[in-house]
Scaffold this motif. Sequence first.
Motif, short mmCIF file in Angstrom:
data_model
loop_
_atom_site.label_atom_id
_atom_site.label_comp_id
_atom_site.label_asym_id
_atom_site.label_seq_id
_atom_site.Cartn_x
_atom_site.Cartn_y
_atom_site.Cartn_z
N LEU A 179 0.83 -1.21 0.00
CA LEU A 179 0.00 0.00 0.00
C LEU A 179 0.86 1.26 0.00
CD1 LEU A 179 -2.80 -0.97 2.57
CD2 LEU A 179 -2.93 -0.97 0.07
N ALA A 180 2.03 1.19 0.65
CA ALA A 180 2.91 2.36 0.74
C ALA A 180 3.53 2.72 -0.61
CB ALA A 180 4.01 2.10 1.76
N GLU A 181 3.56 1.76 -1.52
CA GLU A 181 4.16 2.02 -2.83
C GLU A 181 3.32 2.97 -3.67
OE1 GLU A 181 4.72 -1.71 -4.71
OE2 GLU A 181 6.32 -2.38 -3.37
N HIS A 182 2.04 3.07 -3.36
CA HIS A 182 1.15 3.94 -4.14
C HIS A 182 0.35 4.83 -3.20
CE1 HIS A 182 2.06 1.59 -7.75
NE2 HIS A 182 1.89 0.51 -7.02
N GLN A 183 1.02 5.83 -2.66
CA GLN A 183 0.36 6.76 -1.77
C GLN A 183 -0.52 7.73 -2.55
OE1 GLN A 183 0.39 6.84 1.47
NE2 GLN A 183 2.00 5.37 1.96
N PRO A 184 -1.68 8.12 -2.00
CA PRO A 184 -2.51 9.10 -2.69
C PRO A 184 -1.79 10.45 -2.79
CG PRO A 184 -3.30 8.72 -0.44
CD PRO A 184 -2.25 7.68 -0.73
N ALA A 185 -2.09 11.19 -3.86
CA ALA A 185 -1.44 12.49 -4.08
C ALA A 185 -1.72 13.44 -2.92
CB ALA A 185 -1.91 13.08 -5.40
N GLU A 186 -2.93 13.40 -2.42
CA GLU A 186 -3.32 14.25 -1.29
C GLU A 186 -3.52 13.37 -0.06
OE1 GLU A 186 -4.22 17.80 0.68
OE2 GLU A 186 -3.51 17.51 -1.38
N PRO A 187 -2.74 13.58 0.99
CA PRO A 187 -2.89 12.74 2.18
C PRO A 187 -4.28 12.88 2.79
CG PRO A 187 -1.51 14.65 2.67
CD PRO A 187 -1.72 14.63 1.19
N SER A 188 -4.78 11.79 3.34
CA SER A 188 -6.10 11.80 3.94
C SER A 188 -6.13 12.73 5.15
CB SER A 188 -6.49 10.39 4.39
OG SER A 188 -5.64 9.99 5.44
N ILE A 189 -7.33 13.05 5.59
CA ILE A 189 -7.50 13.90 6.77
C ILE A 189 -7.79 12.99 7.95
CG2 ILE A 189 -8.84 15.76 7.81
CD1 ILE A 189 -9.52 16.68 4.95
N ARG A 190 -6.87 12.93 8.90
CA ARG A 190 -7.02 12.07 10.07
C ARG A 190 -7.46 12.91 11.27
NH1 ARG A 190 -1.34 8.59 9.86
NH2 ARG A 190 -1.72 7.51 7.87
N VAL A 191 -8.60 12.54 11.83
CA VAL A 191 -9.15 13.29 12.95
C VAL A 191 -9.43 12.34 14.12
CG1 VAL A 191 -10.99 14.84 13.73
CG2 VAL A 191 -10.25 14.89 11.34
N GLY A 192 -8.90 12.66 15.27
CA GLY A 192 -9.20 11.92 16.49
C GLY A 192 -10.33 12.62 17.23
N ILE A 193 -11.29 11.86 17.71
CA ILE A 193 -12.44 12.44 18.40
C ILE A 193 -12.62 11.75 19.75
CG2 ILE A 193 -14.93 12.86 18.31
CD1 ILE A 193 -14.72 12.77 15.26
N SER A 194 -12.62 12.54 20.80
CA SER A 194 -12.78 11.97 22.13
C SER A 194 -13.66 12.87 22.96
CB SER A 194 -11.41 11.79 22.80
OG SER A 194 -11.54 11.03 23.98
N GLY A 195 -14.01 12.40 24.13
CA GLY A 195 -14.86 13.17 25.02
C GLY A 195 -15.33 12.32 26.17
N VAL A 196 -15.91 12.96 27.14
CA VAL A 196 -16.36 12.25 28.33
C VAL A 196 -17.48 11.29 27.96
CG1 VAL A 196 -15.71 14.11 29.89
CG2 VAL A 196 -17.99 14.10 28.86
N PRO A 197 -17.66 10.18 28.69
CA PRO A 197 -18.78 9.26 28.43
C PRO A 197 -20.11 10.00 28.48
CG PRO A 197 -17.20 8.25 29.93
CD PRO A 197 -16.77 9.68 29.77
N GLY A 198 -20.98 9.72 27.50
CA GLY A 198 -22.28 10.37 27.45
C GLY A 198 -22.30 11.67 26.69
N VAL A 199 -21.15 12.07 26.14
CA VAL A 199 -21.09 13.35 25.42
C VAL A 199 -21.76 13.26 24.05
CG1 VAL A 199 -18.90 13.01 24.20
CG2 VAL A 199 -19.54 15.31 24.98
N GLY A 200 -21.98 12.04 23.58
CA GLY A 200 -22.64 11.88 22.29
C GLY A 200 -21.66 11.75 21.13
N LYS A 201 -20.55 11.04 21.35
CA LYS A 201 -19.53 10.91 20.31
C LYS A 201 -20.08 10.20 19.07
CE LYS A 201 -16.42 8.88 22.92
NZ LYS A 201 -16.96 9.04 24.27
N SER A 202 -20.76 9.09 19.28
CA SER A 202 -21.26 8.32 18.14
C SER A 202 -22.29 9.11 17.34
CB SER A 202 -21.87 6.99 18.62
OG SER A 202 -20.88 6.18 19.22
#
Length: 333
Positions: free
Chosen positions: A47-70
């Motif tokens: 997979l590393a041999e053919h990287q996309p021209a534009e890197p993907s957008i990686r976002v981490g999402i966290s929060g207290v239990p019950g915050v409504g993450k899903s």
Amino acid sequence: MARDIDVAALVPELRDGRRAAVSRAITLVESTAHRHRVAARELLAALAEHQPAEPSIRVGISGVPGVGKSTFIEALGTHLTEAGHRVGVLAVDPSSVRTGGSVLGDKTRMARLSVDPNAFIRPSPSAGTLGGVAAATSQAMSVLEGAGYDVVLVETVGVGQSEITVAGMVDTFLFLTLARTGDQLQGIKKGILEIADVIAVNKADSESGGGVDRAGEARAAARELAGAMRMVRGPQEWAPPVITCSGLTGVGVDDVWQRILAHREHLGVEGLRGKRAKQQLDFTWSLVRDQLLDRLRRSESVAAVREEIAAQVLAGTLSAPAAADLILAAYDS
């Protein structure tokens, strides 16, 4: 995964975005079996041999239990797919410390997004790893990117050190919180405010039962948090914005996304490249630690003394530091 994986056949299917191939590939990189680890390295190298021209957008999402993450992630993911993005979601569920089992309920809580042809949701057990983030999450992100998903959202379990762990794997870290009665900052750790790139007060619905103005409460909480951010972070190049949103109604979700894009623009091409390079170096040492621990567990020399040392520690005749020295000595021998 009882049978071996044909990596050569899997790669083109994965690049075509076939969902079954994506599932098999992520299962492969999550496996702890030695033969699967070898195949996973082969897959990732291909997979590393053919990287996309534009890197993907990686976002981490966290929060207290019950915050409504899903609920929020479903609203954001649907918003992005409607805008033409392909969205991959890695939702890490906490594993039982007793049985190792996991509920894996995130996918059922994202019913609409889970049937979206331009989205892929993968619930994964944390398997007791540090911070509740599976050791293979970084590699799973590479699989999703190889399959053409240009946005990858990583939901953490929201407890322990999971936020710190995931922040070291993504481009932008989003922290979701709630308006609270009394002290708005109660229960929010200073460490979270130090690593957050964007903060959103969720459940800013216009009105709830009893005439409670939740939107107003959310705005007040956002103002207080913004003031706290100035004290915690101090003057710096990037000032994490504090905004309000509602994953339930979708209000403010696009604003959150625009703030994420603004942070990415702030990083710039070189900044993003440098950040990911540093993450890969940290990931390298994480893999080294995992491999050494695995070798330690499989060592015949260690197995020969393990029960005797355990018995002495339990009986109180051997201290933990001395026991550790004996185990390492057995491994070194």
